[in-house]
Design an enzyme around this catalytic site. Structure first.
Site, PDB file in Angstrom:
ATOM      1  N   TRP A 102      36.862  22.958 -21.483  1.00  0.00           N
ATOM      2  CA  TRP A 102      36.313  23.852 -22.505  1.00  0.00           C
ATOM      3  C   TRP A 102      37.279  24.006 -23.668  1.00  0.00           C
ATOM      4  CZ3 TRP A 102      31.418  24.019 -22.396  1.00  0.00           C
ATOM      5  CH2 TRP A 102      30.721  24.048 -21.192  1.00  0.00           C
ATOM      6  N   ASP A 172      38.691  32.427 -25.231  1.00  0.00           N
ATOM      7  CA  ASP A 172      37.403  32.169 -24.593  1.00  0.00           C
ATOM      8  C   ASP A 172      37.511  32.735 -23.180  1.00  0.00           C
ATOM      9  OD1 ASP A 172      35.185  31.184 -23.296  1.00  0.00           O
ATOM     10  OD2 ASP A 172      35.554  29.068 -23.782  1.00  0.00           O
ATOM     11  N   LYS A 196      28.157  34.039 -16.773  1.00  0.00           N
ATOM     12  CA  LYS A 196      29.009  33.958 -15.582  1.00  0.00           C
ATOM     13  C   LYS A 196      29.288  35.345 -15.007  1.00  0.00           C
ATOM     14  CE  LYS A 196      30.068  29.587 -17.179  1.00  0.00           C
ATOM     15  NZ  LYS A 196      30.435  28.933 -18.434  1.00  0.00           N
TER      16      LYS A 196
HETATM   17  C1  LIG Z   1      30.499  28.036 -19.423  1.00  0.00           C
HETATM   18  C2  LIG Z   1      31.615  28.032 -20.379  1.00  0.00           C
HETATM   19  C3  LIG Z   1      31.442  27.708 -21.739  1.00  0.00           C
HETATM   20  C4  LIG Z   1      30.113  27.262 -22.295  1.00  0.00           C
HETATM   21  O1  LIG Z   1      29.282  28.314 -22.514  1.00  0.00           O
HETATM   22  P1  LIG Z   1      27.848  28.112 -23.201  1.00  0.00           P
HETATM   23  O2  LIG Z   1      27.385  29.535 -23.280  1.00  0.00           O
HETATM   24  O3  LIG Z   1      27.049  27.238 -22.308  1.00  0.00           O
HETATM   25  O4  LIG Z   1      28.067  27.510 -24.531  1.00  0.00           O
HETATM   26  C5  LIG Z   1      32.531  27.785 -22.564  1.00  0.00           C
HETATM   27  N1  LIG Z   1      33.745  28.134 -22.109  1.00  0.00           N
HETATM   28  C6  LIG Z   1      33.960  28.447 -20.816  1.00  0.00           C
HETATM   29  C7  LIG Z   1      35.322  28.846 -20.358  1.00  0.00           C
HETATM   30  C8  LIG Z   1      32.903  28.399 -19.915  1.00  0.00           C
HETATM   31  O5  LIG Z   1      33.106  28.697 -18.619  1.00  0.00           O
END
Ligand SMILES: *Cc1c(COP(=O)(O)O)cnc(C)c1O
Length: 360
Positions: A102, A172, A196
């Site tokens: 990511w 993030d 999540k």
């Molecule tokens: C799942 C995830 C993403 C992607 O998220 P989307 O909402 O599908 O764009 C980005 N960063 C991390 C750390 C993730 O776990």
């Protein structure tokens, strides 16, 4: 139907109580005679849900007054673009700490917008570790420093965040937001897709320090500016109302569980069960992450061969364990133990891992 233990990486388990409440009021929300999905986003009934979600997140996560909570769309992935569009000006550097797939994706988007640098990377060890906070490479003209607090695919997690003051720290936190208390003031911007730890997919939460809203971004489309959403309390255009309603329910549930500190304690206990199954297996199960970098949210491991992985996963599936396969880019096994995954599911997985090993 037998019990299902949901270890999906995302979208992932939601608290059963939350689903039951949503079901109970699905066709008649708050005496309106209709579903929350059918309400105007300008109605009093919806606005109360919206505001309550913002206020609850501020309360639970101890978010100081100088930060705004925003509800955005486009997932965490759109944040990969919005961040450089907002902050990566001519002569500045978007500085990225690479700890997994990511972070790589976030860097890739920034490269489309401006100049970038890599403050540190743990790619060489197949992202099994987190860099030492004292060995990060900064530049005087950093526009920001970006990190991924929990690496969903590789199963590593930052314990201590760097303290920086030459540029805002951006994180993030898609896969560990609200899983433990955080010192929000270390960050200029925190963002997370909800699917999540916070609710269903469809809403992305951003927590942004107010001074960062004032940067001039004349050439950025209106809907992609943080200020647009901050100025209208995330009601500039139609928000994903049902996702925000569910987020509000999940936040209410977190509060009922005793708040973020209580959730953290439970998350530690849950993860320990599974890490113990790995550590006590004499190498039958091998954790991917270095011990100091282990994630409390995504537990990644392998059996001795890929064939063993497949046999283990097939047996697990038969017994009702869902989502234990590792990400396609890493392989092996992964148990995602987000906030809403019950303690009992982790106990069941631990017992299964032990008995599977003993019967080999
Ligand atoms: C799942 C995830 C993403 C992607 O998220 P989307 O909402 O599908 O764009 C980005 N960063 C991390 C750390 C993730 O776990």
């Amino acid at each position: 139907m037998t019990a299902v233990y949901n270890f999906n990486a995302g979208p992932s388990a939601l608290p059963k109580e939350v689903l039951e409440r949503a079901q109970a009021e699905l066709t008649n929300f708050n005496g309106t005679g209709m579903s929350v999905m059918e309400l105007s986003h300008r109605s009093k009934d919806y606005e109360a849900v919206h505001q309550n979600a913002i206020d609850l997140l501020k309360e639970l996560y101890n978010i100081p007054d100088q930060y705004k909570v925003l509800f955005l769309q486009g997932g965490a992935s759109l944040q990969f673009s919005m961040i450089p569009m907002q902050f990566l000006k001519e002569g500045k550097i978007g500085n990225y700490i690479l700890t997994g797939a990511w972070s790589e994706k976030a860097l890739k988007e920034a490269k489309l917008i401006g100049e970038t640098a890599i403050a540190a990377s743990t790619k060489e060890g197949n992202y099994s570790s987190i860099p030492n906070v004292n060995q990060l490479q900064y530049n005087q003209n950093d526009a920001y420093v970006h990190l991924t607090s929990n690496n969903t695919i590789f199963g590593t997690q930052w314990r201590d965040f760097p303290t920086i003051d030459h540029a805002p720290l951006i994180a993030d936190m898609s896969s560990d937001i609200l899983s433990r208390p955080i010192d929000i003031e270390k960050f200029g911007l925190i963002y997370a897709g909800a699917q999540k730890n916070l609710g269903p997919s469809g809403v992305t939460v951003a927590i942004i320090r107010e001074d960062l809203l004032e940067e001039q971004v004349d050439n950025v489309p209106t809907v992609l500016r943080y200020k647009t959403h901050a100025d209208s309390n995330s009601l500039y255009h139609t928000p994903p109302t049902f996702s925000i309603y569910m987020l509000n329910q999940v936040l209410t549930w977190v509060k009922e569980q005793g708040g973020v500190q209580a959730i953290q304690k439970r998350n530690e206990e849950k993860a320990k069960l599974i890490y113990d199954a790995i550590d006590e297996s004499n190498g039958f199960y091998r954790g991917h992450a270095e011990v100091e970098a282990r994630s409390l949210m995504n537990i990644t491991f392998n059996l001795p061969t890929d064939q063993d992985n497949q046999a283990f996963l097939a047996k697990a599936k038969e017994l009702g364990f869902v989502g234990l396969n590792g990400h396609r880019s890493v392989g092996g096994c992964r148990a995602s133990t987000y906030n809403a995954v019950p303690f009992e599911a982790c106990v069941a997985l631990r017992e299964f891992m032990d008995s599977y090993r003993i019967n080999q």
